[in-house]
Write a protein that holds these residues in place. Structure first.
Motif, PDB file in Angstrom:
ATOM      1  N   ALA A 640       0.829  -1.202   0.000  1.00 12.44           N
ATOM      2  CA  ALA A 640       0.000   0.000   0.000  1.00 12.44           C
ATOM      3  C   ALA A 640       0.869   1.259   0.000  1.00 12.44           C
ATOM      4  N   LEU A 641       1.935   1.257   0.784  1.00 16.44           N
ATOM      5  CA  LEU A 641       2.823   2.422   0.828  1.00 16.44           C
ATOM      6  C   LEU A 641       3.501   2.631  -0.519  1.00 16.44           C
ATOM      7  N   GLN A 642       3.944   1.542  -1.139  1.00 18.56           N
ATOM      8  CA  GLN A 642       4.592   1.653  -2.443  1.00 18.56           C
ATOM      9  C   GLN A 642       3.613   2.159  -3.498  1.00 18.56           C
ATOM     10  N   ALA A 643       2.371   1.648  -3.460  1.00 15.40           N
ATOM     11  CA  ALA A 643       1.354   2.093  -4.407  1.00 15.40           C
ATOM     12  C   ALA A 643       1.044   3.575  -4.210  1.00 15.40           C
ATOM     13  N   MET A 644       1.047   4.034  -2.946  1.00 11.68           N
ATOM     14  CA  MET A 644       0.787   5.448  -2.648  1.00 11.68           C
ATOM     15  C   MET A 644       1.870   6.332  -3.267  1.00 11.68           C
ATOM     16  N   PRO A 652      -6.139   4.619  -9.479  1.00  8.52           N
ATOM     17  CA  PRO A 652      -4.858   3.979  -9.853  1.00  8.52           C
ATOM     18  C   PRO A 652      -4.196   3.283  -8.673  1.00  8.52           C
ATOM     19  N   PHE A 653      -4.288   3.907  -7.487  1.00  2.83           N
ATOM     20  CA  PHE A 653      -3.713   3.286  -6.288  1.00  2.83           C
ATOM     21  C   PHE A 653      -4.285   1.886  -6.074  1.00  2.83           C
ATOM     22  N   LEU A 654      -5.612   1.750  -6.168  1.00  2.92           N
ATOM     23  CA  LEU A 654      -6.248   0.445  -5.957  1.00  2.92           C
ATOM     24  C   LEU A 654      -5.859  -0.541  -7.058  1.00  2.92           C
ATOM     25  N   ASN A 655      -5.770  -0.065  -8.301  1.00  4.52           N
ATOM     26  CA  ASN A 655      -5.363  -0.945  -9.406  1.00  4.52           C
ATOM     27  C   ASN A 655      -3.958  -1.490  -9.193  1.00  4.52           C
ATOM     28  N   ILE A 656      -3.047  -0.625  -8.733  1.00  3.51           N
ATOM     29  CA  ILE A 656      -1.665  -1.065  -8.468  1.00  3.51           C
ATOM     30  C   ILE A 656      -1.648  -2.115  -7.363  1.00  3.51           C
ATOM     31  N   LEU A 657      -2.407  -1.871  -6.303  1.00  5.42           N
ATOM     32  CA  LEU A 657      -2.438  -2.800  -5.171  1.00  5.42           C
ATOM     33  C   LEU A 657      -2.990  -4.166  -5.599  1.00  5.42           C
ATOM     34  N   ASN A 658      -4.053  -4.154  -6.390  1.00  4.13           N
ATOM     35  CA  ASN A 658      -4.624  -5.420  -6.865  1.00  4.13           C
ATOM     36  C   ASN A 658      -3.662  -6.147  -7.800  1.00  4.13           C
ATOM     37  N   LYS A 659      -2.961  -5.389  -8.635  1.00  2.46           N
ATOM     38  CA  LYS A 659      -2.005  -6.020  -9.551  1.00  2.46           C
ATOM     39  C   LYS A 659      -0.874  -6.701  -8.783  1.00  2.46           C
ATOM     40  N   VAL A 660      -0.401  -6.069  -7.713  1.00  8.81           N
ATOM     41  CA  VAL A 660       0.653  -6.670  -6.886  1.00  8.81           C
ATOM     42  C   VAL A 660       0.162  -7.985  -6.276  1.00  8.81           C
ATOM     43  N   GLN A 661      -1.079  -7.980  -5.784  1.00 13.33           N
ATOM     44  CA  GLN A 661      -1.612  -9.207  -5.190  1.00 13.33           C
ATOM     45  C   GLN A 661      -1.819 -10.292  -6.255  1.00 13.33           C
ATOM     46  N   ILE A 676     -11.183  -4.882  -0.811  1.00 11.29           N
ATOM     47  CA  ILE A 676     -10.422  -3.697  -0.386  1.00 11.29           C
ATOM     48  C   ILE A 676     -11.290  -2.455  -0.652  1.00 11.29           C
ATOM     49  N   LEU A 677     -11.379  -1.571   0.337  1.00 12.29           N
ATOM     50  CA  LEU A 677     -12.138  -0.316   0.237  1.00 12.29           C
ATOM     51  C   LEU A 677     -11.175   0.840   0.479  1.00 12.29           C
ATOM     52  N   VAL A 678     -11.148   1.811  -0.454  1.00  7.74           N
ATOM     53  CA  VAL A 678     -10.234   2.955  -0.362  1.00  7.74           C
ATOM     54  C   VAL A 678     -11.061   4.244  -0.329  1.00  7.74           C
ATOM     55  N   ILE A 679     -10.769   5.119   0.662  1.00  4.03           N
ATOM     56  CA  ILE A 679     -11.430   6.431   0.781  1.00  4.03           C
ATOM     57  C   ILE A 679     -10.346   7.497   0.772  1.00  4.03           C
ATOM     58  N   HIS A 680     -10.459   8.436  -0.146  1.00  6.46           N
ATOM     59  CA  HIS A 680      -9.455   9.497  -0.288  1.00  6.46           C
ATOM     60  C   HIS A 680     -10.095  10.855   0.031  1.00  6.46           C
TER      61      HIS A 680
END
Length: 682
Positions: A640-644, A652-661, A676-680
């Protein structure tokens, strides 16, 4: 253990490729067939397919033989539609040849195809393949081979299967039996005995399954006599004879039991128990055919405990195995009064069905693509053949100008014939597409439960400058249990994420009820603890048990940037800002940091601008790869930190995280959902 053998086989194959490059002699063809048999003995069926393609291209295998071996390899890999297609193509290719090798290949393909269709219960289709083949072998005086004898047996078994057994059927069985005896008398080798024993097994089993028990006794007696003769030979395989003797005892016990001769049946069953095969998982499962006929349900239920061991190393959760074994195991435990075991088996069946349907769909798609490609290749071969004939006619035209008119007529005739063949091929392809569409519709109906979960997902929020919410949910193989939701009311964001514990239908029901109650409670209260209390009260009132749903509920005030939240269960939310990642507190740190509640304390946090909140279920943290390694929360926080750092925008942050998994699991099926739920907060 097989790797050195495969290396030797591949080396031999390379040598044969070079040899076949300049034309194929009899010795080269024999070497090619030897390489095919080596791959067959090594059970390397993918290699068998590669060799068939290569040897056919180089002329070391005829098209008929190549299609026979493709069918054999596909059958062993349980790709039955492909096997059926290849064997039918082999029959068509060798149908008009009088070459002894091609006739032998024709007989092999006909026998395999008839057996495949008979085992699937397609008796009429099996007869359409077996009867013309047997008649052709008779016309060619090839009626002393094991293939011909087996065709006679398959024809009789299929006629019994569709209820058309008559004197002619019995005569076919007797004819095949006498020919087997003659073959044994002439050759006196293991192959002749084993061919005859296999034939008698098919006859006896067909008589039992069609409830012709007197005939079953007749053929099991002949079966037993033949095993007795075979046991007198020198250097025999004792494991093989023990297994066949066990089969003889079971078949005979079943026939006696259905004829009301219970004491005789039990006596023969006791003889079965003296064999080594009876102590194996396969032997115990086979014994259940008699035990169920004798209403000895408790013993049968005990034997079914060996079912998993029988499928060790194989894919046990196929539709056929569920139908032929798992359902019988359930019924046996039920009749034996083992209700807990029956319930456990029923759950196992439910859990296995989605996997079995997905496997069947995947195999159907693979077979569909291969068959279409092969049909296209056949079409190209026909077109190439037509072009060669046209070139020959053009050459002849240069020498014999006076034959031009005849050539034109001949060319027109060939073009019409090719066009008709093409139209027929298109019709076959359309039929194949229609059959595939029917199967797709059936599969879609079976996945209604999964679609119910998708129906609960909320619609995207309207575009706003101050808040963005994005989420992802990947369903696992177990019954779907994760959910999330969000809505905006009075300049506040209400959101929740949760998991219904367990993988039963009740879990899916609780998931749906929790989602519905969140919507209802969020419309009338701003307190997260009250929302959770309302959800739990609703679940307890409906189910009469303690709710089993992990929940996180939050309310974010856009005016004050204060986040009120409460939770029931295990959650580790993350708060990401700039290059830092922190855990959002899930327990009160001081009396001032929360509003007291008897069960669910409401906590509060103040969000700074450009803050990312990350919520995830246990399934997202506990994904596993093919080696059984768990991803873990520590690795998730690092990702998550790397995606941030790569992209701080939520989508894009969520897409990167899902791709890593996804890179971690590499297609490994997951048992549970991952959400995964993301709130910005902008």
């Amino acid at each position: 253990m097989r790797r050195p053998f495969s290396i030797v086989t591949l080396t031999l194959t390379a040598i044969i490729f070079v040899a076949c490059g300049g034309g194929s002699s009899k010795e080269q063809r024999q070497n090619a067939e030897q390489a095919m048999e080596n791959a067959q003995r090594a059970r390397n069926y993918n290699q068998l397919l590669v060799l068939a393609d290569s040897f056919e291209r180089n002329g070391c295998l005829s098209p008929a033989k190549a299609y026979y071996w493709r069918g054999y390899a596909s059958d062993r890999m349980r790709k039955l539609r492909m096997a059926e297609f290849y064997w039918k193509t082999s029959l068509q290719t060798a149908a008009n040849s009088d070459d002894p090798e091609e006739v032998a290949t024709y007989a092999h393909s006909a026998t395999r195809l008839a057996n495949l269709l008979a085992v699937r219960g397609e008796y009429e289709n099996a007869l359409k393949a077996a009867i013309p083949a047997a008649e052709r072998l008779e016309a060619l005086k090839c009626d002393t081979t094991s293939d011909y004898m087996n065709l006679l047996i398959y024809i009789g078994c299929c006629q019994m299967g569709i209820g058309n057994a008559d004197r002619e059927t019995s005569a076919r069985f007797d004819q095949a039996y006498q020919k087997h005896l003659s073959n044994i008398e002439q050759n006196r080798n293991d192959e002749s005995y084993k061919d005859a024993i296999a034939g008698l097994i098919n006859i006896a089993y067909a008589c039992i399954t069609t409830e012709n028990y007197n005939q079953a006794l007749k053929w099991t007696d002949r079966f037993g006599k033949l095993i007795g003769e075979y046991e007198q030979r020198q250097g025999i395989n004792s494991t093989y004879t023990d297994k066949q003797l066990a089969r003889y005892c079971i078949y005979k016990a079943i026939a006696h039991e259905h004829l009301g001769q219970h004491e005789e049946a039990n006596k023969i069953y006791e003889s079965f128990l003296q064999t080594e095969f009876s102590k194996t998982p396969e032997g115990r499962i086979n014994a259940n055919e008699y035990l169920m006929a004798a209403n000895r349900w408790d013993e049968a239920a005990f034997n079914y405990r060996s079912l998993d061991a029988m499928f060790a190393g194989e894919d046990a959760y196929t539709i056929d195995n569920i139908r032929d074994y798992a359902l019988k195991k359930y019924q046996t435990n039920l009749k034996a009064g083992r209700l807990d075991s029956a319930l456990a088996v029923s759950r196992q069946i439910c859990d296995s069905l989605e996997y079995a349907f997905n496997q069947a769909k995947r195999l159907d798609a693979e077979e569909q693509n291969v068959i279409i490609n092969k049909v296209e290749q056949l079409t190209e071969q026909q077109a190439a053949s037509a072009r060669q004939k046209q070139l020959a006619l053009f050459a002849l035209l240069g020498l014999l100008f006076l034959c031009f008119v005849g050539y034109a007529v001949y060319r027109g005739h060939k073009s019409r014939k090719l066009h008709a063949a093409h139209n027929e091929l298109k019709a076959d392809y359309s039929e194949l597409e229609a059959r595939t569409a029917d199967k797709e519709r059936a599969t879609t109906e079976k996945r209604t439960a999964l679609e119910a979960q998708q129906a609960l997902l909320p619609a995207p929020l309207p575009n706003r400058n101050d808040i963005a919410v994005h989420a992802s949910l990947f369903s696992g193989q177990a019954l779907s249990s994760d959910f999330y939701d969000y809505l905006i009311r009075d300049e506040q964001l209400f959101f929740c994420i949760g998991t219904a514990q367990g993988d039963t239908i009740q879990s899916s029901v609780q998931m749906t009820m929790a989602w519905a109650q969140f919507r209802a409670a969020a419309a009338i209260t701003n307190a997260p603890a009250q929302i959770i209390e309302a959800i739990n009260s609703s679940l307890a009132a409906t189910n009469g048990t303690t709710p089993a749903v992990d929940l996180f509920v939050g309310v974010l005030n856009f005016t004050t940037d204060l986040l009120d939240y409460s939770l029931a269960g295990t959650f580790s939310p993350l708060l990401l800002h700039n290059d830092t990642v922190n855990l959002l507190p899930v327990e009160p740190t001081s009396p001032a940091g929360s509003s007291a509640d008897a069960t669910f304390p409401t906590l509060q946090a103040e969000l700074t601008p450009d803050t990312m909140l990350l919520f995830y279920t246990n399934g997202a943290a506990n994904i596993t790869n093919a080696d059984g390694k768990i991803y873990g929360e520590k690795r998730l926080r690092g990702a998550a930190l790397q995606a941030m750092k790569l992209n701080s925008q939520p989508a894009p942050f969520l897409n990167i995280l899902n791709k890593v998994q996804d890179e971690f699991i590499k297609g490994t099926p997951q048992a549970t959902d991952r959400t995964i739920l993301v709130i910005h907060r902008n």
